[in-house]
Scaffold this motif. Structure first.
Motif, PDB file in Angstrom:
ATOM      1  N   ALA A  79      -6.946  -2.506   8.424  1.00 11.48           N
ATOM      2  CA  ALA A  79      -6.756  -2.439   9.873  1.00 11.48           C
ATOM      3  C   ALA A  79      -5.464  -3.116  10.295  1.00 11.48           C
ATOM      4  O   ALA A  79      -4.763  -2.641  11.202  1.00 11.48           O
ATOM      5  N   LEU A  80      -5.124  -4.214   9.636  1.00  9.02           N
ATOM      6  CA  LEU A  80      -3.897  -4.930   9.959  1.00  9.02           C
ATOM      7  C   LEU A  80      -2.670  -4.082   9.647  1.00  9.02           C
ATOM      8  O   LEU A  80      -1.731  -3.996  10.456  1.00  9.02           O
ATOM      9  N   LEU A  81      -2.678  -3.430   8.490  1.00  8.29           N
ATOM     10  CA  LEU A  81      -1.536  -2.599   8.107  1.00  8.29           C
ATOM     11  C   LEU A  81      -1.443  -1.347   8.981  1.00  8.29           C
ATOM     12  O   LEU A  81      -0.387  -1.045   9.559  1.00  8.29           O
ATOM     13  N   ILE A  82      -2.539  -0.626   9.094  1.00  9.53           N
ATOM     14  CA  ILE A  82      -2.521   0.647   9.818  1.00  9.53           C
ATOM     15  C   ILE A  82      -2.341   0.427  11.315  1.00  9.53           C
ATOM     16  O   ILE A  82      -1.506   1.072  11.968  1.00  9.53           O
ATOM     17  N   GLY A  83      -3.117  -0.497  11.879  1.00 11.55           N
ATOM     18  CA  GLY A  83      -2.980  -0.777  13.305  1.00 11.55           C
ATOM     19  C   GLY A  83      -1.651  -1.405  13.652  1.00 11.55           C
ATOM     20  O   GLY A  83      -1.082  -1.108  14.717  1.00 11.55           O
ATOM     21  N   GLY A  84      -1.124  -2.249  12.765  1.00  6.54           N
ATOM     22  CA  GLY A  84       0.170  -2.864  13.022  1.00  6.54           C
ATOM     23  C   GLY A  84       1.301  -1.856  13.032  1.00  6.54           C
ATOM     24  O   GLY A  84       2.178  -1.883  13.907  1.00  6.54           O
ATOM     25  N   ILE A  85       1.291  -0.949  12.077  1.00  5.24           N
ATOM     26  CA  ILE A  85       2.337   0.088  12.035  1.00  5.24           C
ATOM     27  C   ILE A  85       2.253   0.998  13.261  1.00  5.24           C
ATOM     28  O   ILE A  85       3.257   1.322  13.897  1.00  5.24           O
ATOM     29  N   ALA A  86       1.020   1.410  13.602  1.00  2.00           N
ATOM     30  CA  ALA A  86       0.853   2.306  14.750  1.00  2.00           C
ATOM     31  C   ALA A  86       1.269   1.637  16.049  1.00  2.00           C
ATOM     32  O   ALA A  86       1.937   2.245  16.901  1.00  2.00           O
ATOM     33  N   GLY A  87       0.895   0.374  16.243  1.00  2.33           N
ATOM     34  CA  GLY A  87       1.215  -0.303  17.492  1.00  2.33           C
ATOM     35  C   GLY A  87       2.671  -0.665  17.629  1.00  2.33           C
ATOM     36  O   GLY A  87       3.215  -0.659  18.738  1.00  2.33           O
TER      37      GLY A  87
END
Length: 383
Positions: free
Chosen positions: A191-199
């Motif tokens: 979640a940190l990697l995917i959500g961080g990249i998306a945000g």
């Protein structure tokens, strides 16, 4: 007579001033801890979870027997509670009554009944089965046992194979809690990697990631687990099944947290401190990790704590219906799988004791999540 009121008032005012100065100069984590300490229910829940974690971590020492050890002379036996007094008098050392086997005159089945004339004394740090604490420390001492090596103590009774319910519950506690912890950690990293990249990136990158997230979220969980459980090779060891179960729970538990991280990053990515870091030449990874994530770390921790009950309930439910862990591995779900018949409810209700651990763990995590949420909110009354 000298009036001491001004001095008393000034001392009280100075104490209040020092208290406020200490409060406003404290770090964010210190403030959260001060607020969290006022939430008495959360503190009690934290102590309960800590005790449960210790019992599971040192299960080999706390449990008097192994998770597969059988007592064929006490099958479906009722809980044996230590006592200090009986019809023969009292003793300063706890004891249980010995067990004798009799034949049921109607069913002709051998049943175990307590012998009130035979005492077997309970001892702490008693010598018992040789095992390996934490998998590599050989021990033959347990938290409690009996002074008679031939007799056995079953605090919470036995199952239909004569296995000690208390010992199996201690081992199951470690398995279920560790699956929850590892599953949440895996989902958190994703979640940190995917959500961080998306945000942080936004635009087309965000759109693509959100479509993938939606696909993962709409996958039907039960049919998916049924297919994965059928795909697991039967020759896999219990350790391999355990890690596979943990990985599956983690791989499909990240979308909700990823969306929350993404929404938080989208709301602050154009703030002045982020723009300043970008103009200073900082790389995206440093901007996200050093500047953006710390601004709402407390809320991420709250989401993580609240995610633990869902992981534990998922493992318990899947193991209960036979889609999760398989014997001889024990978890709360595996133990409850044995307690789903009417006969158990009528004759051996003590097999439902692991359900108390499930309910207690879920409630404790929920209460801690509420406490952390209130402590992390600067506008809450606790502040």
């Amino acid at each position: 007579m000298v009036d001491a009121t001004p001095d008393i008032l000034s001392a009280a005012e100075e104490k209040e001033r020092q208290k406020r100065l200490k409060y406003y100069s404290a770090s964010q984590w210190t403030l959260i801890w001060w607020r969290f300490r006022r939430h008495k229910a959360a503190i009690v829940a934290g102590v309960f979870l800590a005790l449960m974690a210790v019992l599971g971590l040192f299960a080999e020492f706390v449990a008097p027997y192994g998770q597969t050890t059988r007592d064929t002379s006490y099958i479906d036996g009722a809980p044996q509670m230590p006592m200090f007094c009986d019809r023969n008098g009292c003793s300063f050392q706890p004891f249980i009554h010995g067990v004798s086997t009799k034949r049921d005159p109607i069913t002709l089945r051998a049943i175990s009944v307590p012998d009130p004339d035979k005492r077997v004394y309970v001892r702490f740090f008693a010598k018992g089965e040789a095992t390996d604490l934490l998998g590599f420390i050989p021990i033959d001492r347990h938290l409690f046992g009996l002074d008679d090596e031939k007799a056995k103590l079953h605090l919470w009774g036995t199952d239909d194979l004569g296995r000690d319910v208390f010992s199996r519950t201690m081992y199951a506690t470690r398995t279920s809690l560790s699956i929850g912890v590892l599953g949440v950690l895996i989902s958190f990293v994703l979640a940190l990697l995917i959500g961080g990249i998306a945000g942080y990136a936004g635009g087309m990158t965000d759109n693509v990631i959100q479509r993938v997230t939606e696909v993962v979220r709409v996958v039907p969980i039960i049919p998916l687990y049924m297919g994965l459980a059928a795909a697991m090779p039967k020759e896999w060891s219990t350790t391999q099944v355990y890690f596979a179960m943990t990985l599956i729970l983690g791989l499909f538990g990240w979308p909700t947290l990823a969306r929350r991280i993404r929404s938080q990053l989208l709301s602050i990515r154009n703030e002045d401190f982020v723009v300043a870091a970008r103009l200073a030449g900082a790389r995206p990874g440093r901007i996200i990790g050093q500047h953006m994530l710390p601004s709402f770390t407390s809320f991420i921790i709250v989401d993580l704590v609240i995610s633990f009950p869902y992981m534990i309930l998922s493992e318990t439910a899947l193991s209960f219906v036979g889609l999760g862990l398989r014997p001889p591995t024990v978890s709360w779900g595996v133990l409850l799988q044995q307690a789903q018949s009417v006969r158990v409810i009528e004759q051996t209700p003590w097999l439902f004791i692991p359900a108390i651990f499930v309910v207690g763990a879920v409630l404790a995590f929920t209460v801690i999540g509420d406490g952390l949420r209130d402590a992390a909110d600067p506008y809450s009354e606790a502040s």
